[in-house]
Design an enzyme around this catalytic site. Structure first.
Site, PDB file in Angstrom:
ATOM      1  N   ILE A 136      -3.531 -13.180   9.198  1.00  0.00           N
ATOM      2  CA  ILE A 136      -3.611 -11.833   8.644  1.00  0.00           C
ATOM      3  C   ILE A 136      -2.632 -11.789   7.474  1.00  0.00           C
ATOM      4  O   ILE A 136      -1.711 -12.596   7.387  1.00  0.00           O
ATOM      5  CB  ILE A 136      -3.290 -10.738   9.690  1.00  0.00           C
ATOM      6  CG1 ILE A 136      -1.883 -10.911  10.275  1.00  0.00           C
ATOM      7  CG2 ILE A 136      -4.321 -10.739  10.794  1.00  0.00           C
ATOM      8  CD1 ILE A 136      -1.507  -9.825  11.283  1.00  0.00           C
ATOM      9  N   ASP A 137      -2.862 -10.877   6.560  1.00  0.00           N
ATOM     10  CA  ASP A 137      -2.059 -10.818   5.346  1.00  0.00           C
ATOM     11  C   ASP A 137      -0.573 -10.634   5.667  1.00  0.00           C
ATOM     12  O   ASP A 137      -0.208 -10.043   6.697  1.00  0.00           O
ATOM     13  CB  ASP A 137      -2.526  -9.677   4.451  1.00  0.00           C
ATOM     14  CG  ASP A 137      -3.952  -9.856   3.975  1.00  0.00           C
ATOM     15  OD1 ASP A 137      -4.402 -11.013   3.894  1.00  0.00           O
ATOM     16  OD2 ASP A 137      -4.611  -8.835   3.701  1.00  0.00           O
ATOM     17  N   LYS A 138       0.261 -11.101   4.777  1.00  0.00           N
ATOM     18  CA  LYS A 138       1.707 -11.006   4.961  1.00  0.00           C
ATOM     19  C   LYS A 138       2.151  -9.584   5.254  1.00  0.00           C
ATOM     20  O   LYS A 138       2.966  -9.341   6.152  1.00  0.00           O
ATOM     21  CB  LYS A 138       2.422 -11.535   3.707  1.00  0.00           C
ATOM     22  CG  LYS A 138       3.941 -11.456   3.762  1.00  0.00           C
ATOM     23  CD  LYS A 138       4.566 -12.028   2.503  1.00  0.00           C
ATOM     24  CE  LYS A 138       6.093 -11.930   2.547  1.00  0.00           C
ATOM     25  NZ  LYS A 138       6.711 -12.499   1.320  1.00  0.00           N
ATOM     26  N   ARG A 242      -9.582  -4.572   3.405  1.00  0.00           N
ATOM     27  CA  ARG A 242      -9.035  -3.921   2.217  1.00  0.00           C
ATOM     28  C   ARG A 242     -10.091  -3.808   1.123  1.00  0.00           C
ATOM     29  O   ARG A 242     -10.220  -2.772   0.465  1.00  0.00           O
ATOM     30  CB  ARG A 242      -7.809  -4.694   1.736  1.00  0.00           C
ATOM     31  CG  ARG A 242      -6.677  -4.711   2.754  1.00  0.00           C
ATOM     32  CD  ARG A 242      -5.631  -5.774   2.446  1.00  0.00           C
ATOM     33  NE  ARG A 242      -4.912  -5.474   1.222  1.00  0.00           N
ATOM     34  CZ  ARG A 242      -4.063  -6.320   0.649  1.00  0.00           C
ATOM     35  NH1 ARG A 242      -3.855  -7.524   1.180  1.00  0.00           N
ATOM     36  NH2 ARG A 242      -3.437  -5.976  -0.460  1.00  0.00           N
TER      37      ARG A 242
END
Length: 319
Positions: A136-138, A242
């Site tokens: 998952i994104d930072k 997103r």
């Protein structure tokens, strides 16, 4: 070192497939690598290649200790939701990258896992990203599972490839989508305008589907200023939620890449007061069958403090 016997009735199949079946702790790719390194012998004679046919006999497989992973072990605190001999499930905080990359060479989940799991993780799934089967994104918080053995890595990878995983994210977004419940289908690929961004593309991308449900709206009922969505992933592409939500005109609040314009002033004040400095997106649910025991597993994580405080302040907006 392992010694296994290929029975006459099992002879004739591809050697890598047959040996992987006799050694469930090793993936087929790992067996292929050992064959290529001439670490497999039959009746004392080293074998070459991995596409030949298995013959009956005793096979000796030399399994070297895993090479040290390039990332270093670091004593970074982890919130562990589940752990056994095969896998570990953690609740990742926002700001922690999953694996080292330019700009995030240390302090990553991989660094923390190498310290927490020790040698059980090194070499599983590759040197650069040991144990990692998804990311998952930072700046997205929430639940991540990592493999501790080759067998678990292979099983988890198959589950993700088959989309046989329950993944639900909580998103706080600008406005509210129309309709309030639905699915977003759109292939995702690298943006031709900004290489840091992903985008909906007509060709060359990967198919992606996000199912969403508007759980709450904030502000006037007729024209909400913000909303809380539950997003269920059918696929798992880079920046999928997103990109998809932005395509509906409802980007995640605080999203620096896909915000496409500021929210209403009351929402901006709520974001500042809540101290939110990243996209309001949280991996809240992860469910799957254990890749080794086949036991059903399901984990839930409430949104962290910054998102919870933002939601509280949004809920106070006049209707």
């Amino acid at each position: 070192m392992r010694i296994v016997e290929v029975a006459p009735e099992d002879a004739g199949g591809r050697i890598d497939k047959v040996l992987a079946g006799l050694l469930p702790e090793l993936s087929r790719a790992r067996v292929q690598a050992l064959l290529a390194q001439r670490r497999v012998s039959r009746d004392g004679a080293p074998l070459t290649g991995n596409s030949g046919r298995a013959e009956a006999g005793l096979y000796r497989i030399e399994i070297p200790p895993p090479e040290p992973a390039e990332p270093r072990a670091e004593a970074v605190p982890l919130k562990v939701l589940f752990e056994d001999a095969h896998l570990i499930v953690v609740d990742k905080p926002a700001g922690m990258a999953v694996h080292p990359a330019p700009g995030s060479e240390s302090g990553t989940l991989v660094n923390a896992l190498l310290h927490h799991c020790g040698e059980t993780l090194s070499g599983v799934g590759g040197v650069a990203r040991p144990g990692i089967v998804h990311r998952i994104d930072k700046e997205t918080s929430g639940i991540v599972v990592a493999a501790k053995t080759d067998q678990a890595h292979q099983g988890l990878s198959a589950l993700f490839a088959a989309h046989d995983i329950e993944r639900v994210y909580v998103a706080l977004v600008r406005g509210a989508p129309t309709p309030r419940r639905g699915s977003i289908d759109g292939a995702i690929g690298r943006s031709t305008h900004d290489r840091k961004k992903m985008a909906l593309v007509r060709s060359g991308g990967r198919a992606a589907t996000t199912h969403y449900l508007t759980e709450r709206t904030f502000g006037p009922d007729a024209k909400p200023l913000a909303a809380r969505l539950a997003c269920r992933l059918e696929t798992g592409r880079t920046h999928q939620i997103r990109v998809h939500l932005a395509s509906k005109g409802c980007p995640c609040l605080g999203d620096p890449l896909y915000g496409s314009g500021p929210p209403a002033e009351p929402v901006r004040r709520a974001i500042a007061a809540a101290g939110l400095s990243r996209q309001a997106l949280h991996a809240a649910v992860l469910g799957f069958r254990h890749p080794v025991s086949d036991a059903p597993l399901r984990f839930e994580s409430p949104p962290p403090a910054d998102m919870a405080e933002l939601e509280r302040r949004l809920d106070a907006l006049p209707r």
